[in-house]
Design a protein around this motif. Structure first.
Motif, PDB file in Angstrom:
ATOM      1  N   GLY A  65       0.765  -1.236   0.000  1.00  0.00           N
ATOM      2  CA  GLY A  65       0.000   0.000   0.000  1.00  0.00           C
ATOM      3  C   GLY A  65       0.793   1.282   0.000  1.00  0.00           C
ATOM      4  N   CYS A  66       2.120   1.242   0.042  1.00  0.00           N
ATOM      5  CA  CYS A  66       2.895   2.484   0.043  1.00  0.00           C
ATOM      6  C   CYS A  66       2.938   3.054  -1.376  1.00  0.00           C
ATOM      7  N   PRO A  67       2.483   4.296  -1.583  1.00  0.00           N
ATOM      8  CA  PRO A  67       2.421   4.837  -2.944  1.00  0.00           C
ATOM      9  C   PRO A  67       3.646   5.655  -3.347  1.00  0.00           C
ATOM     10  N   LEU A  68       4.658   5.759  -2.509  1.00  0.00           N
ATOM     11  CA  LEU A  68       5.773   6.669  -2.757  1.00  0.00           C
ATOM     12  C   LEU A  68       6.785   6.061  -3.721  1.00  0.00           C
ATOM     13  N   THR A  69       7.424   6.938  -4.506  1.00  0.00           N
ATOM     14  CA  THR A  69       8.551   6.578  -5.369  1.00  0.00           C
ATOM     15  C   THR A  69       9.717   7.479  -5.007  1.00  0.00           C
ATOM     16  N   MET A  70      10.936   6.957  -5.135  1.00  0.00           N
ATOM     17  CA  MET A  70      12.128   7.699  -4.694  1.00  0.00           C
ATOM     18  C   MET A  70      13.341   7.113  -5.378  1.00  0.00           C
ATOM     19  N   LEU A  71      14.503   7.776  -5.192  1.00  0.00           N
ATOM     20  CA  LEU A  71      15.754   7.237  -5.687  1.00  0.00           C
ATOM     21  C   LEU A  71      16.120   5.983  -4.902  1.00  0.00           C
ATOM     22  N   ARG A  72      16.812   5.071  -5.576  1.00  0.00           N
ATOM     23  CA  ARG A  72      17.095   3.786  -4.956  1.00  0.00           C
ATOM     24  C   ARG A  72      17.941   3.924  -3.692  1.00  0.00           C
ATOM     25  N   HIS A  73      18.861   4.872  -3.642  1.00  0.00           N
ATOM     26  CA  HIS A  73      19.727   4.985  -2.472  1.00  0.00           C
ATOM     27  C   HIS A  73      19.002   5.569  -1.258  1.00  0.00           C
ATOM     28  N   ARG A  74      17.760   6.014  -1.427  1.00  0.00           N
ATOM     29  CA  ARG A  74      16.984   6.527  -0.309  1.00  0.00           C
ATOM     30  C   ARG A  74      15.987   5.499   0.251  1.00  0.00           C
ATOM     31  N   LEU A  75      15.975   4.308  -0.285  1.00  0.00           N
ATOM     32  CA  LEU A  75      15.025   3.289   0.171  1.00  0.00           C
ATOM     33  C   LEU A  75      15.276   2.888   1.618  1.00  0.00           C
ATOM     34  N   ALA A  76      16.539   2.762   2.011  1.00  0.00           N
ATOM     35  CA  ALA A  76      16.855   2.304   3.369  1.00  0.00           C
ATOM     36  C   ALA A  76      16.331   3.279   4.421  1.00  0.00           C
ATOM     37  N   LYS A  77      16.531   4.586   4.175  1.00  0.00           N
ATOM     38  CA  LYS A  77      16.036   5.573   5.120  1.00  0.00           C
ATOM     39  C   LYS A  77      14.509   5.614   5.151  1.00  0.00           C
ATOM     40  N   LEU A  79      12.454   3.082   4.611  1.00  0.00           N
ATOM     41  CA  LEU A  79      11.871   1.903   5.244  1.00  0.00           C
ATOM     42  C   LEU A  79      11.709   2.078   6.747  1.00  0.00           C
ATOM     43  N   GLU A  80      12.516   2.929   7.356  1.00  0.00           N
ATOM     44  CA  GLU A  80      12.397   3.136   8.795  1.00  0.00           C
ATOM     45  C   GLU A  80      11.106   3.843   9.166  1.00  0.00           C
ATOM     46  N   VAL A  81      10.578   4.666   8.274  1.00  0.00           N
ATOM     47  CA  VAL A  81       9.357   5.418   8.569  1.00  0.00           C
ATOM     48  C   VAL A  81       8.222   5.061   7.619  1.00  0.00           C
ATOM     49  N   CYS A  82       8.416   4.068   6.799  1.00  0.00           N
ATOM     50  CA  CYS A  82       7.379   3.691   5.837  1.00  0.00           C
ATOM     51  C   CYS A  82       6.155   3.172   6.587  1.00  0.00           C
ATOM     52  N   PRO A  83       4.964   3.721   6.364  1.00  0.00           N
ATOM     53  CA  PRO A  83       3.773   3.242   7.085  1.00  0.00           C
ATOM     54  C   PRO A  83       3.369   1.834   6.695  1.00  0.00           C
ATOM     55  N   ALA A  84       3.861   1.350   5.560  1.00  0.00           N
ATOM     56  CA  ALA A  84       3.532  -0.006   5.140  1.00  0.00           C
ATOM     57  C   ALA A  84       4.564  -1.028   5.581  1.00  0.00           C
ATOM     58  N   SER A  85       5.665  -0.579   6.176  1.00  0.00           N
ATOM     59  CA  SER A  85       6.687  -1.494   6.689  1.00  0.00           C
ATOM     60  C   SER A  85       6.350  -1.801   8.142  1.00  0.00           C
ATOM     61  N   VAL A  86       5.575  -2.832   8.363  1.00  0.00           N
ATOM     62  CA  VAL A  86       5.007  -3.147   9.671  1.00  0.00           C
ATOM     63  C   VAL A  86       5.645  -4.420  10.195  1.00  0.00           C
ATOM     64  N   VAL A  87       5.946  -4.424  11.496  1.00  0.00           N
ATOM     65  CA  VAL A  87       6.473  -5.609  12.167  1.00  0.00           C
ATOM     66  C   VAL A  87       5.550  -5.940  13.325  1.00  0.00           C
ATOM     67  N   ASP A 481      10.313   1.685  12.686  1.00  0.00           N
ATOM     68  CA  ASP A 481      11.077   2.570  13.568  1.00  0.00           C
ATOM     69  C   ASP A 481      10.450   2.700  14.952  1.00  0.00           C
ATOM     70  N   GLU A 482       9.222   2.196  15.144  1.00  0.00           N
ATOM     71  CA  GLU A 482       8.561   2.279  16.439  1.00  0.00           C
ATOM     72  C   GLU A 482       8.829   1.074  17.326  1.00  0.00           C
ATOM     73  N   TYR A 483       9.287  -0.008  16.729  1.00  0.00           N
ATOM     74  CA  TYR A 483       9.399  -1.250  17.497  1.00  0.00           C
ATOM     75  C   TYR A 483      10.434  -1.136  18.627  1.00  0.00           C
ATOM     76  N   ARG A 484      11.533  -0.462  18.396  1.00  0.00           N
ATOM     77  CA  ARG A 484      12.583  -0.345  19.419  1.00  0.00           C
ATOM     78  C   ARG A 484      12.057   0.363  20.662  1.00  0.00           C
ATOM     79  N   SER A 485      11.339   1.455  20.461  1.00  0.00           N
ATOM     80  CA  SER A 485      10.796   2.192  21.592  1.00  0.00           C
ATOM     81  C   SER A 485       9.738   1.377  22.324  1.00  0.00           C
ATOM     82  N   HIS A 486       8.908   0.655  21.584  1.00  0.00           N
ATOM     83  CA  HIS A 486       7.866  -0.171  22.216  1.00  0.00           C
ATOM     84  C   HIS A 486       8.476  -1.265  23.082  1.00  0.00           C
TER      85      HIS A 486
END
Length: 655
Positions: A65-77, A79-87, A481-486
């Motif tokens: 469900g994430c609709p964003l597009t970006m440069l490939r070297h920015r994917l890692a950053k 993913l930390e705040v991506c709302p669709a990257s859920v654990v 990025d929320e899992y560590r604090s939780h």
């Protein structure tokens, strides 16, 4: 070689390649169009787009469900705040049932749970609810399950359909219930069409069922006829081959064959006319004598296949017996006794010394009797017997199987000769249970109480945690990025320290006192840790003045949705200061925010905790109703004082 690839370019990694350009051999060297600094042969440009860090690509969680597009070297950053990257938090702990001797505290705390303040009780009730939903009653008490009414209705419907579909042959004509044979004058074509269109016929609602049944039988008959025609065709071919090989036979043999055929003609005509007299024609299950004709005309495989497909119809029409009659049962003839000889080929070693308990000494054997023990031995009626508690009994049976690996009163083999057969009966007020009923469904209409300990175990050696019914899991979903604090604030700081450190209970809790107080709060914040029932998680609740809780008024009436009327820019600015849990609560009071998306139950990260300004527990003990002093005014003799006096007297006498 694929189109666009060159033999030299596939193996060349030289940035300063000087090989001349040749067709099907090499191509020119270029730089990346995205200015990533890569230098490569032109034929590798399409392959380089899969690795280029400056290439614009969609998010890795685009399928979620994430609709964003970006440069490939920015994917890692991202993913930390991506709302669709859920654990999912997989933290586990064990919680065991309360014994019958420790029910005083559970009964008192169940009357007034105060789950917002009593953090350990709130978590225990949450885990208890999940435990009750996971326990299936059919796995614990299979003998107390209610019979499936759906199966009974289906079987009754099938039997009634079979009775309605019963048909017979009368004088060679096929008749059905509700359909009478028209006698007398034959109907014209117009009268037949009118009768077919008329719905004033008995049992017309069953015609579709009959049509389905008879259509299946007709298809089976057609297949049987096809098989018979194939066999006849194969037989004719064999006869033609045989006739071609028998051209040298004599005329006398031909005359004898003609004579035999002439003599057999009347018998064949009589045999052909016989079925038409008694109506035994056709291969349908309702035809009389169908099994006898099939046994003569088809092979064994086709005969058995016919019985498999049409067995139910043959039984309904009386062509096949449902069970073997008593007079046709197999009876043994004359049997001669055979002497049984036991041959021992095992020699006991000389060094073997059997234990006396294994020798089965008759003189030391206790007298035993085969006897069945049940509730009738109590000499009381079944109505006077006490009812079992569903929750306590179910948890006890589950715990017995969990810790010891077997059920209560399970049959155990003592040795090769003796078996201890154990039975246990239960009398529940809510029995029998539904097939898919859980323990939560059984006690849904009863008052809720606490049946598990408020203390938890993180590590245990008594059972396998992966298959345990008493293992609980957090199960909440968070952004990556929320899992560590939780995990740090909830599981390490709060949950692991509930028993005596983060939350302190009265020392007389084992007597039934429910007093508790929270000893810590976030440093530098006017907030407290509470338990929210809506999200089933710990939350950070700030201390808000009562004037702000009432909300704004418009013409003396509270505005139920003031946030939705604000401009979008202001809402975005406000949301930037809120944590995920606060956003989830904000969406509950705003129609506009409710349409955004779901939020996790994470509260603001707490880096440091401070002691709360709570009174000492000794102040509570001064007024605790469970703290009862026992004052002794009479002197009590010490246990060892008499022995000292005797020793002193004996020493004095010796002197």
């Amino acid at each position: 070689m694929p189109v666009g690839h060159h033999e030299h370019c596939d193996k060349c990694y030289n940035v300063h390649c000087q090989v001349p350009v040749q067709i099907s051999v090499s191509c020119m060297v270029i730089k990346c169009r995205k200015n990533c600094g890569a230098i490569l042969h032109m034929c590798k440009q399409e392959e380089h787009q899969l690795l280029c860090p400056n290439e614009t690509v969609p998010c890795l969680n685009v399928i979620y469900g994430c609709p964003l597009t970006m440069l490939r070297h920015r994917l890692a950053k991202h993913l930390e705040v991506c709302p669709a990257s859920v654990v999912c938090c997989s933290q586990e702990w064990n919680r065991w049932p309360v014994s019958e001797t420790d029910l005083t505290f559970c009964k008192n705390v169940s009357e007034n749970p105060q789950t917002e303040v009593n953090l350990d009780v709130a978590m225990a009730l949450r885990d208890q609810g999940l435990l009750f939903q996971s326990i299936k009653m059919k796995n614990i008490f299979p003998e107390l399950m209610v019979s499936a009414p759906a199966l009974q209705e289906i079987s009754a419907g099938v039997n009634s359909l079979a009775e309605e579909a019963t048909c017979s042959l009368v004088n060679g004509e096929f008749t059905e219930p509700g359909c009478t044979r028209m006698e007398g004058k034959e109907l014209s074509q117009e009268e037949r069409d009118a009768l077919a269109k008329s719905r004033n016929v008995d049992s017309i609602q069953n015609y579709s069922s009959w049509e389905k049944i008879f259509k299946k039988e007709m298809d089976g008959c057609k297949q049987t006829v096809k098989n018979l025609n194939k066999e006849e065709g194969n037989g004719k071919k064999k006869e033609e081959q045989g006739s071609s090989n028998c051209q040298g036979e004599t005329r006398a043999s031909n005359m004898s064959q003609e004579a035999v055929a002439a003599a057999a003609a009347p018998a064949a005509a009589a045999a052909a006319a016989a079925p038409s007299m008694d109506g035994a024609t056709g291969l349908a299950p309702w035809q009389d004598g169908v099994l006898e004709r099939l046994s003569r005309e088809v092979n064994v495989a086709e005969y058995n296949m016919y019985l498999v497909h049409n067995g139910a119809m043959l039984i309904n029409f009386g062509q096949l017996a449902a069970c073997t009659p008593r007079d046709k049962d197999f009876v043994y003839g004359n049997l001669e006794p055979v002497e049984v000889k036991s041959v021992r080929t095992f020699n006991v070693p000389i060094s073997y010394r059997a234990k006396r308990c294994h020798l089965k000494d008759p003189s030391r054997k206790a007298k035993t009797a085969h006897q069945s023990v049940d509730t009738s031995d109590l000499k009381e009626s079944s109505g006077d017997l006490p009812k079992c508690d569903e929750v306590s009994t179910t948890l006890l049976c589950s715990l017995e199987k969990e810790l010891k690996g077997h059920s209560i009163s399970e049959s155990v083999s003592v040795d090769g000769y003796y078996v201890d057969v154990g039975t246990q009966t239960y009398n529940f007020a809510s029995a029998p249970f539904k097939t898919d009923a859980t323990l939560a469904d059984v006690i849904a209409d009863k008052p809720h109480s606490l049946y598990v300990h408020i203390e938890t175990e993180s590590v245990t050696r008594r059972h396998n945690k992966t298959s345990s019914a008493f293992s609980c899991m957090c199960g909440h979903f968070f952004r990556r990025d929320e899992y560590r604090s939780h995990f740090r604030n909830v599981h390490c700081d709060i949950q692991a320290s509930l028993s005596g450190w983060f939350q302190q209970r009265c020392p007389l809790a084992y007597l039934g006192c429910t007093f508790t107080q929270t000893r810590f709060h976030p440093a530098g914040q006017q907030a407290a840790i509470k338990y929210c029932q809506n999200v089933s998680a710990f939350v950070l609740q700030p201390e808000v003045p009562s004037a702000l809780r009432e909300g704004p008024k418009r013409n003396g009436v509270h505005n139920l949705d003031p946030l939705s009327s604000l401009p979008m820019e202001i809402l975005q600015h406000i949301a930037g200061y809120l944590d995920s849990f606060t956003l989830s609560q904000l969406s509950q009071v705003s129609h506009l925010m409710r349409e955004v998306w779901e939020f996790s139950p994470l509260f603001s990260s707490v880096d440091r905790w401070s002691f709360s300004n709570n009174p000492s527990m000794s102040d509570h003990l001064k007024t605790c109703s469970f703290y009862q002093r026992e004052v002794h005014t009479e002197p009590v003799a010490l246990p060892c004082r008499g022995e000292v006096r005797d020793m002193y007297a004996e020493a004095t006498h010796r002197r």
